[in-house]
Write a protein that holds these residues in place. Structure first.
Motif, short mmCIF file in Angstrom:
data_model
loop_
_atom_site.label_atom_id
_atom_site.label_comp_id
_atom_site.label_asym_id
_atom_site.label_seq_id
_atom_site.Cartn_x
_atom_site.Cartn_y
_atom_site.Cartn_z
N ILE A 135 0.94 -1.24 0.17
CA ILE A 135 0.03 -0.13 -0.12
C ILE A 135 0.78 1.00 0.05
CG2 ILE A 135 -1.85 1.42 1.42
CD1 ILE A 135 -2.77 -1.29 -0.01
N ASN A 136 0.68 2.19 -0.74
CA ASN A 136 1.42 3.50 -1.01
C ASN A 136 1.09 4.42 -0.04
OD1 ASN A 136 2.96 2.22 -3.25
ND2 ASN A 136 1.40 2.85 -4.86
N ASP A 137 -0.35 4.52 0.30
CA ASP A 137 -0.61 5.55 1.34
C ASP A 137 -0.07 5.27 2.52
OD1 ASP A 137 -1.89 7.05 3.11
OD2 ASP A 137 -3.88 7.47 1.57
N LYS A 138 1.03 5.86 3.23
CA LYS A 138 1.72 5.69 4.37
C LYS A 138 0.71 5.74 5.57
CE LYS A 138 6.18 6.99 3.12
NZ LYS A 138 7.37 7.83 3.39
N ARG A 139 -0.28 6.70 5.63
CA ARG A 139 -1.29 6.58 6.69
C ARG A 139 -2.16 5.54 6.51
NH1 ARG A 139 -4.22 12.10 7.66
NH2 ARG A 139 -4.67 11.92 5.54
N LEU A 140 -2.69 5.18 5.46
CA LEU A 140 -3.61 3.95 5.42
C LEU A 140 -2.72 2.71 5.97
CD1 LEU A 140 -6.28 2.75 4.75
CD2 LEU A 140 -5.59 2.72 2.15
N LYS A 141 -1.64 2.61 5.30
CA LYS A 141 -0.64 1.33 5.56
C LYS A 141 -0.47 1.07 7.04
CE LYS A 141 3.77 -0.22 4.17
NZ LYS A 141 5.05 0.17 3.37
N ILE A 142 -0.05 2.35 7.68
CA ILE A 142 0.27 2.10 9.03
C ILE A 142 -0.88 1.73 9.75
CG2 ILE A 142 0.96 3.34 11.31
CD1 ILE A 142 2.99 4.62 9.50
N ILE A 143 -1.98 2.50 9.74
CA ILE A 143 -3.28 2.34 10.28
C ILE A 143 -3.84 0.94 10.29
CG2 ILE A 143 -5.86 2.70 10.38
CD1 ILE A 143 -4.99 5.52 9.82
N GLY A 144 -3.79 0.37 8.96
CA GLY A 144 -4.12 -1.03 8.57
C GLY A 144 -3.05 -2.08 9.60
N GLN A 145 -2.03 -1.86 9.56
CA GLN A 145 -1.06 -2.92 10.33
C GLN A 145 -1.45 -2.99 11.73
OE1 GLN A 145 2.58 -1.25 8.90
NE2 GLN A 145 2.98 -2.80 7.33
#
Length: 374
Positions: free
Chosen positions: A153-163
């Motif tokens: 996932i390229n969107d860092k915020r979405l990536k971190i929230i998801g993880q």
């Protein structure tokens, strides 16, 4: 078409038909199930891309043909399972071909949130949360697939929230399989970048906090005690109890009865009959897809099955520098299949498998064009 696709993904990836079947009414659950397959058929008919995923079609032909020819004792659900399987691998492939990783990721996040919601607002369900998935191990698998997708996932915020959410929800399932795969995936992530070590550190902190507040979350006291021992470097006996290895061992002798052609459809998927003359008296399923395949359809079908998924791993390693997510998802699926035996009607596993196959096929095509200088 996009809206039809999103609805199908939501129904399948969040296990909605089964959830409403169990929590609302049988009629509503069946209606949602029929709706899901009708939408898959409709998408196929409207789609311009009808490329066949031949490995899964051949696998289905081999398994269902061999297993029913060997034994027709457990055929109550045979036709339904077979028809649904072929709808997924023949017609569903058209829809899977159009799915983006972002769509899968967001829908799995919704499924993950159902686990967290259940842990906060619903009490008295046994202390192992599962949300829409009804089964803690299935819920853990959905979380680990979402976690693997996060690496692309390229969107860092979405990536971190998801993880964070996938990790928290996965811990709440108290799935031994989730915990093991989660640790291994984070170790593999160090090959992507040494900076990913922070994910392991954050995960350990989350896990520690999770266990610290376990008494306030109505968690499984037995599993809570067992998982707490991991932080002290000990494997508690509660984690060894009713281990998958013990379950598998019950079926080893039965594989040897007919290792070439197997013992017939559903013979390794759990017995419901209590008759003394029944060939198998063990009621629990084998909880291992590979043992299920050889046990029900024999060695050659297992060999073909192994060829498909070993190819996923090999190609995933070849693609690792460009797209590590393919290897991570493939590895996670194989690990999960070591603890689960309902492969041919596990539509999340089937959809993800077809999606991985298509991604690898596209990569091979691009590599071929590049080698030709096109």
């Amino acid at each position: 078409m996009k809206y039809i696709r999103i609805i199908i993904i939501f129904l399948i990836f969040c296990n909605i038909p089964s959830y409403f079947l169990a929590k609302a009414s049988a009629s509503l659950g069946q209606l949602l199930s029929y709706t899901t397959f009708l939408l898959v058929i409709a998408y196929y008919l409207l789609s311009d891309n009808k490329k066949l995923v031949m490995p899964f079609i051949i696998l289905g032909i081999l398994f269902f043909l061999v297993s029913i020819l060997v034994s027709a004792e457990n055929t109550e659900t045979y036709m339904i399972t077979m028809v649904k399987y072929f709808i997924i691998v023949v017609m569903g492939a058209a829809m899977v071909n159009d799915i983006t990783r972002e769509e899968m990721y967001v829908v799995l996040l919704l499924g993950c949130l159902s686990i967290i919601h259940e842990s906060i607002f619903i009490e008295g369900i046994g202390g192992r949360y599962r949300g829409f998935y009804l089964n803690p191990n299935a819920a853990g698998f959905a979380c680990i697939i979402g976690y693997c997708l996060s690496f692309s996932i390229n969107d860092k915020r979405l990536k971190i929230i998801g993880q964070l959410l996938f990790s928290i929800a996965g811990f709440m399932t108290f799935s031994r399989t989730f915990l093991l795969i989660w640790v291994l995936i984070n170790l593999f992530s160090l090959l992507i970048s040494y900076k990913n070590v922070y994910k392991i550190a954050i995960g350990v902190v989350l896990f520690s906090l999770f266990l610290s507040f376990g008494s306030k979350l109505d968690l499984s006291a037995k599993r809570l005690h067992a998982f707490s021992g991991i932080l002290n470097g000990k494997v508690n006996d509660d984690l060894k109890e009713e281990s998958r290895e013990e379950t598998w061992a019950h079926y080893y002798n039965k594989i040897l009865v007919n290792p070439i052609l197997g013992n017939g459809y559903h013979s390794f998927s759990g017995e419901t009959s209590g008759k003394e003359n029944n060939k198998f008296t063990i009621r629990n399923g084998v909880h291992n897809t590979f043992l299920m395949v050889i046990g029900e359809a024999g060695f050659f079908v297992l060999l073909y099955f192994l060829w498909i998924y070993s190819a996923f791993l090999v190609n995933g390693m070849r693609m690792f520098s460009d797209n590590p997510m393919i290897f991570l998802v493939s590895f996670s699926m194989i690990m999960y299949m070591l603890t689960n035996h309902n492969y041919f009607d596990n539509y999340l596993v089937l959809f993800v498998s077809i999606w991985i196959y298509i991604q690898i096929d596209r990569w091979k095509s691009s590599e071929s064009l590049s080698s030709q200088g096109i």
